[in-house]
Design an enzyme around this catalytic site. Structure first.
Site, PDB file in Angstrom:
ATOM      1  N   HIS A 305       0.845  -1.190   0.000  1.00 25.45           N
ATOM      2  CA  HIS A 305       0.000   0.000   0.000  1.00 25.45           C
ATOM      3  C   HIS A 305       0.879   1.239   0.000  1.00 25.45           C
ATOM      4  CE1 HIS A 305      -3.129   2.854   1.059  1.00 25.45           C
ATOM      5  NE2 HIS A 305      -3.959   1.940   0.618  1.00 25.45           N
ATOM      6  N   ASP A 362      -7.891  -5.499   0.104  1.00 32.02           N
ATOM      7  CA  ASP A 362      -8.406  -6.403  -0.930  1.00 32.02           C
ATOM      8  C   ASP A 362      -7.992  -7.853  -0.737  1.00 32.02           C
ATOM      9  OD1 ASP A 362      -9.697  -4.382  -2.458  1.00 32.02           O
ATOM     10  OD2 ASP A 362      -7.740  -3.708  -3.156  1.00 32.02           O
TER      11      ASP A 362
HETATM   12  N1  CMC Z   1       4.139  -7.660  -4.829  1.00 30.84           N
HETATM   13  C1  CMC Z   1       5.492  -7.621  -5.050  1.00 30.84           C
HETATM   14  N2  CMC Z   1       6.236  -6.508  -4.922  1.00 30.84           N
HETATM   15  C2  CMC Z   1       5.600  -5.374  -4.580  1.00 30.84           C
HETATM   16  C3  CMC Z   1       4.210  -5.332  -4.338  1.00 30.84           C
HETATM   17  C4  CMC Z   1       3.480  -6.532  -4.474  1.00 30.84           C
HETATM   18  N3  CMC Z   1       2.169  -6.554  -4.256  1.00 30.84           N
HETATM   19  N4  CMC Z   1       3.840  -4.069  -4.016  1.00 30.84           N
HETATM   20  C5  CMC Z   1       4.966  -3.333  -4.054  1.00 30.84           C
HETATM   21  N5  CMC Z   1       6.028  -4.130  -4.384  1.00 30.84           N
HETATM   22  C6  CMC Z   1       7.454  -3.711  -4.465  1.00 30.84           C
HETATM   23  C7  CMC Z   1       7.729  -2.908  -5.715  1.00 30.84           C
HETATM   24  O1  CMC Z   1       8.136  -3.742  -6.788  1.00 30.84           O
HETATM   25  C8  CMC Z   1       8.825  -2.006  -5.236  1.00 30.84           C
HETATM   26  O2  CMC Z   1      10.009  -2.770  -5.193  1.00 30.84           O
HETATM   27  P1  CMC Z   1      11.451  -2.060  -5.516  1.00 30.84           P
HETATM   28  O3  CMC Z   1      11.627  -1.009  -4.459  1.00 30.84           O
HETATM   29  O4  CMC Z   1      12.452  -3.164  -5.434  1.00 30.84           O
HETATM   30  O5  CMC Z   1      11.337  -1.476  -6.899  1.00 30.84           O
HETATM   31  C9  CMC Z   1       8.448  -1.688  -3.790  1.00 30.84           C
HETATM   32  O6  CMC Z   1       7.672  -2.828  -3.367  1.00 30.84           O
HETATM   33  C10 CMC Z   1       7.613  -0.425  -3.625  1.00 30.84           C
HETATM   34  O7  CMC Z   1       6.478  -0.532  -4.480  1.00 30.84           O
HETATM   35  P2  CMC Z   1       5.833   0.673  -5.277  1.00 30.84           P
HETATM   36  O8  CMC Z   1       5.190   0.147  -6.503  1.00 30.84           O
HETATM   37  O9  CMC Z   1       6.844   1.758  -5.435  1.00 30.84           O
HETATM   38  O10 CMC Z   1       4.757   1.165  -4.241  1.00 30.84           O
HETATM   39  P3  CMC Z   1       3.478   2.035  -4.580  1.00 30.84           P
HETATM   40  O11 CMC Z   1       3.174   2.781  -3.344  1.00 30.84           O
HETATM   41  O12 CMC Z   1       3.694   2.841  -5.819  1.00 30.84           O
HETATM   42  O13 CMC Z   1       2.350   0.941  -4.910  1.00 30.84           O
HETATM   43  C11 CMC Z   1       0.547  -0.552  -4.715  1.00 30.84           C
HETATM   44  C12 CMC Z   1       1.342   0.586  -4.041  1.00 30.84           C
HETATM   45  C13 CMC Z   1      -0.674  -0.843  -3.866  1.00 30.84           C
HETATM   46  C14 CMC Z   1       0.070  -0.083  -6.099  1.00 30.84           C
HETATM   47  C15 CMC Z   1       1.443  -1.802  -4.838  1.00 30.84           C
HETATM   48  O14 CMC Z   1       1.836  -2.242  -3.555  1.00 30.84           O
HETATM   49  C16 CMC Z   1       0.778  -2.949  -5.606  1.00 30.84           C
HETATM   50  O15 CMC Z   1       0.851  -2.967  -6.835  1.00 30.84           O
HETATM   51  N6  CMC Z   1       0.081  -3.890  -4.903  1.00 30.84           N
HETATM   52  C17 CMC Z   1      -0.642  -4.950  -5.571  1.00 30.84           C
HETATM   53  C18 CMC Z   1      -2.001  -4.460  -6.034  1.00 30.84           C
HETATM   54  C19 CMC Z   1      -2.949  -4.237  -4.877  1.00 30.84           C
HETATM   55  O16 CMC Z   1      -3.100  -5.078  -3.991  1.00 30.84           O
HETATM   56  N7  CMC Z   1      -3.663  -3.097  -4.905  1.00 30.84           N
HETATM   57  C20 CMC Z   1      -4.641  -2.742  -3.897  1.00 30.84           C
HETATM   58  C21 CMC Z   1      -4.171  -1.579  -3.064  1.00 30.84           C
HETATM   59  S1  CMC Z   1      -5.131  -1.304  -1.567  1.00 30.84           S
HETATM   60  C22 CMC Z   1      -6.737  -0.922  -2.019  1.00 30.84           C
HETATM   61  C23 CMC Z   1      -6.927   0.070  -3.100  1.00 30.84           C
HETATM   62  O17 CMC Z   1      -6.197   1.048  -3.254  1.00 30.84           O
HETATM   63  O18 CMC Z   1      -7.873  -0.126  -3.852  1.00 30.84           O
END
Ligand code: CMC
Length: 428
Positions: A305, A362
């Protein structure tokens, strides 16, 4: 409040700061470009507040979420969804009389115009429910042209009530159309969640009594999804609203934004991921390995998140509801076992620990929706029903804010410099 000082080359500018009611300090960069020529770059608005907001408060480090100051744990335990919808929109919990009047006004608007049936029938039977919901929400504006003025608080109020009343009917009717079953009209003697379950799952040939365990759990799930600060869909709602587009168009934009798998669409993606794991023998380690592989775009759905870096308080409550609902319905779902194992494996893995990735809202919700009988591709519309009061509150807050401005971000242009057009016969 002390000012923040920014120095660049030989220029120095003192930037005013302001502090929120929970002590968060923001640097106001509004004068930065005018005084220095500089703009700021903040991908994904990870560090930028566009607005002041009094609707919900999140402390991602401590795992806190409050609506209008009230902890979600207490609201989930002590309130109905419509009580929370009232709180979000009007700022205070309703008195008994206020709640009755509010429920009554929502109940009066649950019907759709009969012609709207044709709208559902124009879609293919396998159309995704989020696309239908966004289109139907947009279409509502054409039925209520008298209540579209974004500067008229009475119009905002009536349109908000219409939306909260009609969205469950639209969701249920799109499902009925898909199933080839007759549309079920809203039964106004039922409360909000039970009325929705009745429209979804009853057929004229049999008596249907909404299951109390399911209705109560749905009520809590709606509450836990009801608002979440300036998230992707709330920002979409505000962005569209900032141009003074009408409330229905703005909410439709929010529904589209929510549909993405990185946002609300994750609840569908989680369930599909769990099903894949079960179908391929139940080994969670392969899925975890894929999520960690930098050469694989796959992510562990329902994990991570932008704001929560410790735990997501909604996920903790929802995990408990999943166990309770399945227990009370006397069902065992192998997907719940897999989800719990996946959580354990991920939470003890350095990759997830270092990046502070935890189950989000989720991760477990889909398992409950599945136990309730909802098809997987409807999970995100359930999120949308829950989030609607939040979107409406965010939209109202902006529409009534005298300092609100049209959203118009800057960009760091990296394209071609000025050049002349070569006549077509001389190109190549
Ligand atoms: N699985 C594997 N690696 C992950 C995940 C994941 N679910 N989420 C983040 N990472 C890694 C990402 O690759 C990055 O690694 P590195 O620093 O080595 O490049 C690091 O963690 C930071 O991730 P980010 O993408 O920079 O973080 P963000 O704040 O931009 O993204 C997120 C947040 C929710 C989009 C992301 O965690 C994600 O894609 N999660 C999976 C989809 C999900 O469950 N979404 C629902 C979110 S909660 C409810 C809502 O908003 O609707």
């Amino acid at each position: 409040m002390p000012e923040a000082v920014l120095r660049f080359e030989d220029k120095e500018i003192a930037l005013p700061t302001e502090v929120g009611s929970e002590g968060e300090i923001a640097v106001d960069i509004g004068r930065l470009r005018a005084e220095t020529g500089l703009i700021t770059l903040d991908r994904g608005f990870a560090n930028t507040a566009e607005t002041r907001s009094a609707v919900s408060y999140i402390d991602g480090e401590k795992g806190i979420l409050r609506y209008r100051g009230y902890p979600i744990e207490q609201l989930a335990d002590r309130c109905s969804f419509l009580e929370v919808a009232y709180l979000l929109q009007y700022g205070e919990l309703p008195t008994k009389a206020e709640l009755e009047a509010y429920e009554e006004s929502i109940t009066r608007h649950t019907l759709l115009r009969e012609d709207m049936k044709h709208l559902f029938e124009a879609f293919p039977h396998d159309a995704h429910p989020m696309q239908i919901l966004a289109s139907a929400t947009s279409a509502l504006a054409t039925y209520y042209p008298d209540a579209l003025d974004p500067l008229d608080e009475e119009a905002i109020d009536i349109s908000s009530r219409r939306l909260i009343a009609k969205v469950p009917t639209m969701v249920a009717w799109s499902y009925k159309y898909r199933m080839g079953q007759p549309y079920v009209y809203p039964r106004n003697d039922l409360e909000y969640s039970s009325r929705f379950l009745h429209m979804m799952f009853s057929v004229p040939s049999e008596e249907y009594v909404p299951n109390e365990v399911i209705a109560r759990a749905l009520n809590v799930l709606f509450i836990l999804h009801a608002d979440h600060g300036q998230n992707c869909s709330a920002s979409a709602v505000r962005l569209v609203g900032s141009g003074q587009a009408n409330i229905f168009s703005s909410i439709a934009a929010g529904i589209h934004a929510l549909s993405g798998p990185l946002h609300g669409g994750a609840n569908q993606a989680v369930l599909e991921m769990l099903e894949d794991i079960v179908a391929s023998g139940g080994d969670v380690s392969k899925t975890v390995a894929r999520a960690k592989d930098k050469n694989d775009p796959f992510r562990l759905m329902g994990f991570g998140h932008r704001v929560y870096k410790n735990f997501d308080p909604r996920a903790q409550l929802i995990k408990k509801i999943a166990e309770d609902v399945l227990g009370q319905l006397g069902r065992h779902d192998p997907l719940l076992d897999v989800a719990m194992e996946l959580e354990q494996v991920a939470l003890s893995d350095d990759y997830f620990i270092e990046r502070r990735l935890y189950p989000n809202v989720d991760f477990y919700s889909g398992i409950i929706y599945r136990a309730m009988g909802f098809p997987t591709d409807m999970f995100t519309v359930l999120f949308a029903i829950g989030r609607l009061p939040g979107w409406l509150s965010q939209w109202r807050e902006q529409a009534t804010d005298p300092k609100a401005m049209i959203f118009r971000p800057r960009q760091v242009y990296v394209g071609a410099n000025a050049r002349d057009v070569t006549p077509i016969d001389q190109r190549g």
